[in-house]
Enzyme design. Sequence first.
Site, PDB file in Angstrom:
ATOM      1  N   ARG A  51       0.802  -1.224   0.000  1.00  0.00           N
ATOM      2  CA  ARG A  51       0.000   0.000   0.000  1.00  0.00           C
ATOM      3  C   ARG A  51       0.834   1.273   0.000  1.00  0.00           C
ATOM      4  O   ARG A  51       0.604   2.188  -0.769  1.00  0.00           O
ATOM      5  CB  ARG A  51      -0.915   0.061   1.224  1.00  0.00           C
ATOM      6  CG  ARG A  51      -2.306  -0.421   0.997  1.00  0.00           C
ATOM      7  CD  ARG A  51      -2.835  -0.979   2.286  1.00  0.00           C
ATOM      8  NE  ARG A  51      -1.996  -2.096   2.683  1.00  0.00           N
ATOM      9  CZ  ARG A  51      -2.186  -3.339   2.250  1.00  0.00           C
ATOM     10  NH1 ARG A  51      -3.192  -3.619   1.496  1.00  0.00           N
ATOM     11  NH2 ARG A  51      -1.367  -4.316   2.598  1.00  0.00           N
ATOM     12  N   THR A  52       1.802   1.344   0.914  1.00  0.00           N
ATOM     13  CA  THR A  52       2.485   2.627   1.075  1.00  0.00           C
ATOM     14  C   THR A  52       3.239   2.985  -0.208  1.00  0.00           C
ATOM     15  O   THR A  52       3.097   4.081  -0.739  1.00  0.00           O
ATOM     16  CB  THR A  52       3.427   2.584   2.290  1.00  0.00           C
ATOM     17  OG1 THR A  52       2.664   2.181   3.422  1.00  0.00           O
ATOM     18  CG2 THR A  52       4.041   3.945   2.558  1.00  0.00           C
ATOM     19  N   LYS A  80      25.488  -3.746  -1.359  1.00  0.00           N
ATOM     20  CA  LYS A  80      26.962  -3.675  -1.467  1.00  0.00           C
ATOM     21  C   LYS A  80      27.552  -2.949  -0.270  1.00  0.00           C
ATOM     22  O   LYS A  80      28.754  -2.717  -0.211  1.00  0.00           O
ATOM     23  CB  LYS A  80      27.352  -2.924  -2.733  1.00  0.00           C
ATOM     24  CG  LYS A  80      26.844  -3.533  -4.010  1.00  0.00           C
ATOM     25  CD  LYS A  80      27.284  -2.631  -5.178  1.00  0.00           C
ATOM     26  CE  LYS A  80      26.715  -3.112  -6.495  1.00  0.00           C
ATOM     27  NZ  LYS A  80      26.938  -2.123  -7.555  1.00  0.00           N
ATOM     28  N   ARG A 101      11.371   4.035   3.267  1.00  0.00           N
ATOM     29  CA  ARG A 101      10.996   3.066   4.313  1.00  0.00           C
ATOM     30  C   ARG A 101      12.234   2.239   4.639  1.00  0.00           C
ATOM     31  O   ARG A 101      12.929   1.761   3.740  1.00  0.00           O
ATOM     32  CB  ARG A 101       9.879   2.146   3.832  1.00  0.00           C
ATOM     33  CG  ARG A 101       9.682   0.980   4.779  1.00  0.00           C
ATOM     34  CD  ARG A 101       8.456   0.183   4.480  1.00  0.00           C
ATOM     35  NE  ARG A 101       7.258   0.917   4.847  1.00  0.00           N
ATOM     36  CZ  ARG A 101       6.035   0.363   4.855  1.00  0.00           C
ATOM     37  NH1 ARG A 101       5.873  -0.891   4.526  1.00  0.00           N
ATOM     38  NH2 ARG A 101       4.988   1.091   5.187  1.00  0.00           N
ATOM     39  N   HIS A 129       5.167   6.070  11.523  1.00  0.00           N
ATOM     40  CA  HIS A 129       4.662   5.872  10.157  1.00  0.00           C
ATOM     41  C   HIS A 129       3.699   7.023   9.869  1.00  0.00           C
ATOM     42  O   HIS A 129       2.483   6.843   9.818  1.00  0.00           O
ATOM     43  CB  HIS A 129       3.968   4.521  10.062  1.00  0.00           C
ATOM     44  CG  HIS A 129       3.658   4.059   8.670  1.00  0.00           C
ATOM     45  ND1 HIS A 129       3.701   4.900   7.563  1.00  0.00           N
ATOM     46  CD2 HIS A 129       3.294   2.834   8.205  1.00  0.00           C
ATOM     47  CE1 HIS A 129       3.367   4.201   6.496  1.00  0.00           C
ATOM     48  NE2 HIS A 129       3.120   2.951   6.847  1.00  0.00           N
TER      49      HIS A 129
END
Length: 309
Positions: A51-52, A80, A101, A129
Amino acid sequence: MRHLMSPLDFTVDELSRLMDLAGDVERNPEKFAHECDGKILATLFYEPSTRTRLSFESAMLRLGGRTLGFATADSSSAAKGESVADTIRMISCYAHICAVRHPKEGAALVASSKARIPVINAGDGGHQHPTQTLTDMLTIRSLKGRLDNLTIGLCGDLKFGRTVHSLIKSLVRYENVRFVLISPEELRIPSYIRDDVLKAGNIPFEEVRHIEDVIGSLDLLYMTRVQRERFFNEEDYVRLKDFYVLDRKKMELAGKDMLVLHPLPRVNEISVEVDDDPRAVYFKQGQYGVYIRMALILTLLYPERYGLC
Ligand code: NCD
């Protein structure tokens, strides 16, 4: 230039303007269809999301802009060993705004300190959030007509659930809001919310174990999943994962206007038989997430035009 790290980064007035703008976007999408022509949104997702990430991308595309980014850490140079700080310096050359995120608390804040573009925290570990909170607030305001005078039950993993932490921090700024915190002992709300936000602000709250005991007194029930990825061992997760299942029988004990919200993804904590109940609004909530993210992108990209101080 403004970033969004926590819902408290916006004043109550600014939040109200943001939600008004989201309402305008919902009613008049064509008015905004070219507002972001030529602009690029980067989505940097070091943790899974449906969703986000996709609602951010959908929001930017609906505004006429374009998107780029990565959806897993192992498809980026993080694999890396590149730091978030270095990555964001580069992204500042490629995009005009970005959403990040990351599994580590504070990662978005580090990114914002090195960025030359607005950074939006799209979830940092078990911490905050804010765009889910904006989504939740728009849902509540649109469907209940108010953000004050509410008794709000929050149920499930209140310890690791970042959406719960952000939502409480935000809603304590409104008049006469009461919280009922429903969780097993092991998943109780952390002290940085219980003591530093609720007790410090003299906000009425109680902590209980069973939904059935309190559901009849709630205006809203905010369900959450047990956050498997933040547990230290699988055994504890398995023991706690099905502690709550909201089903039709429990919904019979709730008031006729009580709304059920959930940031999603749902696992077992809401039985699918509840989905057809008109009080279940978690899928609608996802739709509001697109409008509020459109409003947020506009506000951060064009602060003067869209009313940030
Ligand atoms: C939430 C999250 O990522 O914290 N999901 C979302 O963004 N809608 C809730 C969760 O994952 O349980």
